[in-house]
Design a protein around this motif. Structure first.
Motif, PDB file in Angstrom:
ATOM      1  N   PRO A 148       5.405  21.354  -8.256  1.00 30.68           N
ATOM      2  CA  PRO A 148       6.748  21.800  -8.639  1.00 30.68           C
ATOM      3  C   PRO A 148       7.668  22.067  -7.452  1.00 30.68           C
ATOM      4  N   TYR A 149       7.139  22.655  -6.376  1.00 37.41           N
ATOM      5  CA  TYR A 149       7.989  22.961  -5.219  1.00 37.41           C
ATOM      6  C   TYR A 149       8.565  21.684  -4.613  1.00 37.41           C
ATOM      7  N   LEU A 150       7.710  20.698  -4.363  1.00 34.57           N
ATOM      8  CA  LEU A 150       8.182  19.443  -3.781  1.00 34.57           C
ATOM      9  C   LEU A 150       9.036  18.659  -4.772  1.00 34.57           C
ATOM     10  N   THR A 151       8.670  18.709  -6.049  1.00 37.96           N
ATOM     11  CA  THR A 151       9.469  18.030  -7.063  1.00 37.96           C
ATOM     12  C   THR A 151      10.890  18.569  -7.078  1.00 37.96           C
ATOM     13  N   GLY A 197      -1.326  10.368   0.788  1.00 33.48           N
ATOM     14  CA  GLY A 197      -1.426  10.525   2.227  1.00 33.48           C
ATOM     15  C   GLY A 197      -1.026   9.287   3.002  1.00 33.48           C
ATOM     16  N   ASN A 198      -1.222   8.101   2.423  1.00 30.86           N
ATOM     17  CA  ASN A 198      -0.772   6.870   3.086  1.00 30.86           C
ATOM     18  C   ASN A 198       0.739   6.897   3.315  1.00 30.86           C
ATOM     19  N   HIS A 199       1.469   7.299   2.290  1.00 32.88           N
ATOM     20  CA  HIS A 199       2.926   7.355   2.390  1.00 32.88           C
ATOM     21  C   HIS A 199       3.362   8.464   3.343  1.00 32.88           C
ATOM     22  N   VAL A 200       2.656   9.600   3.268  1.00 35.90           N
ATOM     23  CA  VAL A 200       2.998  10.710   4.157  1.00 35.90           C
ATOM     24  C   VAL A 200       2.760  10.317   5.615  1.00 35.90           C
ATOM     25  N   ALA A 201       1.669   9.606   5.864  1.00 35.38           N
ATOM     26  CA  ALA A 201       1.381   9.167   7.233  1.00 35.38           C
ATOM     27  C   ALA A 201       2.498   8.279   7.770  1.00 35.38           C
ATOM     28  N   ASP A 202       3.035   7.416   6.934  1.00 29.66           N
ATOM     29  CA  ASP A 202       4.161   6.576   7.357  1.00 29.66           C
ATOM     30  C   ASP A 202       5.378   7.434   7.703  1.00 29.66           C
ATOM     31  N   LEU A 203       5.619   8.465   6.882  1.00 32.11           N
ATOM     32  CA  LEU A 203       6.760   9.340   7.129  1.00 32.11           C
ATOM     33  C   LEU A 203       6.577  10.130   8.420  1.00 32.11           C
ATOM     34  N   VAL A 204       5.360  10.620   8.648  1.00 33.11           N
ATOM     35  CA  VAL A 204       5.092  11.395   9.858  1.00 33.11           C
ATOM     36  C   VAL A 204       5.267  10.532  11.105  1.00 33.11           C
ATOM     37  N   SER A 205       4.821   9.276  11.032  1.00 29.12           N
ATOM     38  CA  SER A 205       4.975   8.386  12.185  1.00 29.12           C
ATOM     39  C   SER A 205       6.447   8.122  12.484  1.00 29.12           C
ATOM     40  N   LYS A 206       7.289   8.233  11.475  1.00 29.03           N
ATOM     41  CA  LYS A 206       8.717   7.962  11.660  1.00 29.03           C
ATOM     42  C   LYS A 206       9.504   9.215  12.013  1.00 29.03           C
ATOM     43  N   TYR A 207       9.173  10.330  11.328  1.00 31.09           N
ATOM     44  CA  TYR A 207       9.991  11.532  11.469  1.00 31.09           C
ATOM     45  C   TYR A 207       9.304  12.673  12.217  1.00 31.09           C
ATOM     46  N   GLY A 208       7.995  12.551  12.468  1.00 31.56           N
ATOM     47  CA  GLY A 208       7.280  13.633  13.125  1.00 31.56           C
ATOM     48  C   GLY A 208       6.686  14.608  12.130  1.00 31.56           C
ATOM     49  N   ALA A 209       5.848  15.506  12.628  1.00 31.33           N
ATOM     50  CA  ALA A 209       5.106  16.437  11.775  1.00 31.33           C
ATOM     51  C   ALA A 209       5.523  17.887  11.975  1.00 31.33           C
ATOM     52  N   ASP A 210       6.731  18.118  12.494  1.00 25.87           N
ATOM     53  CA  ASP A 210       7.140  19.494  12.776  1.00 25.87           C
ATOM     54  C   ASP A 210       7.741  20.198  11.568  1.00 25.87           C
ATOM     55  N   GLY A 211       7.857  19.479  10.440  1.00 27.13           N
ATOM     56  CA  GLY A 211       8.375  20.091   9.218  1.00 27.13           C
ATOM     57  C   GLY A 211       9.883  20.055   9.099  1.00 27.13           C
ATOM     58  N   SER A 212      10.578  19.536  10.100  1.00 25.48           N
ATOM     59  CA  SER A 212      12.037  19.523  10.045  1.00 25.48           C
ATOM     60  C   SER A 212      12.572  18.484   9.072  1.00 25.48           C
ATOM     61  N   VAL A 213      11.820  17.399   8.855  1.00 20.87           N
ATOM     62  CA  VAL A 213      12.240  16.352   7.923  1.00 20.87           C
ATOM     63  C   VAL A 213      11.230  16.195   6.800  1.00 20.87           C
ATOM     64  N   VAL A 214       9.966  15.996   7.147  1.00 18.98           N
ATOM     65  CA  VAL A 214       8.904  15.890   6.153  1.00 18.98           C
ATOM     66  C   VAL A 214       8.373  17.293   5.884  1.00 18.98           C
ATOM     67  N   PRO A 215       8.354  17.744   4.620  1.00 20.22           N
ATOM     68  CA  PRO A 215       7.896  19.105   4.322  1.00 20.22           C
ATOM     69  C   PRO A 215       6.511  19.399   4.888  1.00 20.22           C
ATOM     70  N   GLN A 216       6.354  20.632   5.394  1.00 23.15           N
ATOM     71  CA  GLN A 216       5.073  21.038   5.973  1.00 23.15           C
ATOM     72  C   GLN A 216       3.942  20.924   4.965  1.00 23.15           C
ATOM     73  N   LEU A 224       3.377  18.614   3.036  1.00 22.94           N
ATOM     74  CA  LEU A 224       2.852  17.255   3.071  1.00 22.94           C
ATOM     75  C   LEU A 224       2.176  16.940   4.401  1.00 22.94           C
ATOM     76  N   THR A 225       2.760  17.406   5.487  1.00 21.86           N
ATOM     77  CA  THR A 225       2.216  17.028   6.794  1.00 21.86           C
ATOM     78  C   THR A 225       0.904  17.725   7.122  1.00 21.86           C
ATOM     79  N   ASP A 226       0.737  18.950   6.659  1.00 21.60           N
ATOM     80  CA  ASP A 226      -0.440  19.731   7.054  1.00 21.60           C
ATOM     81  C   ASP A 226      -1.752  19.103   6.586  1.00 21.60           C
ATOM     82  N   TYR A 227      -1.774  18.644   5.331  1.00 20.74           N
ATOM     83  CA  TYR A 227      -3.058  18.238   4.776  1.00 20.74           C
ATOM     84  C   TYR A 227      -3.545  16.884   5.290  1.00 20.74           C
ATOM     85  N   ILE A 228      -2.685  16.093   5.902  1.00 21.24           N
ATOM     86  CA  ILE A 228      -3.144  14.789   6.388  1.00 21.24           C
ATOM     87  C   ILE A 228      -3.612  14.832   7.841  1.00 21.24           C
TER      88      ILE A 228
END
Length: 340
Positions: free
Chosen positions: A177-180, A235-254, A256-260
């Motif tokens: 629900p939070y991410l939705t 996680g496949n999609h999240v990994a693509d996002l992290v490679s593009k935007y980074g894993a600091d939580g500023s663009v991709v929600p934490q 999503l980034t934490d668990y991968i």
């Protein structure tokens, strides 16, 4: 709320058709399948049999992509099904994670998806479209009144923005629900900024559902193992996002980034299947957040929360050891409770 059933087109195709018929009898109104030509059987062939065996079910891929078929072929295929069975198809489209990578290609760019959506929607609805280089075509046999909605799967900020600006629907493959809430808001804000009515962008959340007899530790543990594959797929999609935007939580929600962080690779031969050995890194918390597991009342509660966030459809990924049981439980208990 509409309800959909999502299946892989594993042989025999007759079982896919049978499960879709069962879903319609239980109040489901959409039938979706994966679309990855090397991994599974050709879905559009099977759609013809599903449509012939049902009366109201709308079918489509979750999702196709603009790289494995030329766009006029995709549009003509949908239009043929609609001509045969009425306007009962929807084109779900995305970058082509498994379909492209298994074939040794890179997933499609957002620019390519944007162009493809315009062409496929126009041609599938009987209008003209430019195939590139000034080659304008129209499919002459499509009758007046034909329509082909195009729904886009998205996670990242640019894809969410494009969905709001251009797509007829938004496919979100997780049920947290939070991410939705945040992603639906991004799509709606983009629609408003583009001068569109945000209410006309249908929101479809898709995730595994597993109904248990009770909430005992043993029952929930089994359900989690049957659905853990989904966290790996996301996680496949999240990994693509992290490679593009980074894993600091500023663009991709934490969230999503934490668990991968423990993700070590992915073998597509197990894609979308329970027991996938490449998804053991997915923690129980993510399975609980992304999926719907537990007794009927837990499903009803979470679905009501999602509906309050603007979700129009929940599509059940039904890849586990209780396919018929979940379809029947939703038909007998969950759908009537949510839509009462």
């Amino acid at each position: 709320m509409d309800f959909g059933l999502v299946l892989q087109t594993d042989p025999p195709a007759s079982r896919v058709v049978s499960l879709m018929k069962r879903a319609e009898r239980n109040g489901f109104t959409y039938g979706w399948t994966f679309d990855s030509a090397v991994l599974w059987q050709e879905p559009f062939v099977i759609y013809s049999q599903i449509l012939a065996g049902t009366t109201k079910l709308t079918v489509g891929p979750m999702v196709t992509n603009p790289g494995t078929r030329t766009w006029e072929v995709t549009a003509s295929t949908f239009a043929t099904l609609n001509d045969m069975f009425g306007n009962r198809t929807v084109c779900g489209i995305g970058r082509g994670d498994s379909a492209m990578r298994v074939a040794g290609r890179k997933p499609n760019t957002l620019a390519r998806i944007s162009e493809a959506m315009k062409v496929i929607r126009a041609l599938g609805s009987g209008d003209e479209a430019d195939l590139g280089g000034g080659t304008v075509v129209r499919i002459p046999w499509i009758k007046e009144g034909a329509r082909l909605p195009v729904w886009m799967a998205a996670y990242g900020p640019k894809a969410l923005k494009m969905t709001g600006e251009e797509a007829d629907g938004f496919i979100l493959q997780l049920a947290d629900p939070y991410l939705t809430e945040s992603m639906v808001r991004a799509v709606r804000d983009a629609a408003v900024a583009a001068g569109r009515d945000p209410a006309r962008v249908t929101v479809c959340v898709a995730a595994p559902a597993y109904v248990t007899e009770d909430d005992s530790p043993a029952a929930l543990a089994h359900a989690r193992e049957q659905c853990r594959w989904f966290g790996g797929m996301v996680g496949n999609h999240v990994a693509d996002l992290v490679s593009k935007y980074g894993a600091d939580g500023s663009v991709v929600p934490q969230e999503l980034t934490d668990y991968i962080k423990a993700r070590q690779g992915y073998d597509y031969s197990h894609h979308g299947r329970s027991g996938n050995p490449d998804t053991q890194f997915v923690p129980d918390e993510i399975v609980d957040r992304f999926c719907l597991i537990g007794p009927v009342e837990k499903h009803v509660g979470k679905l009501n929360a999602l509906r309050a966030l603007g979700v129009d459809q929940f599509a059940v990924y039904d890849m586990h050891d209780a396919q018929e049981a979940v379809i029947d439980a939703y038909g007998s208990h969950v759908i009537p409770a949510v839509n009462s």
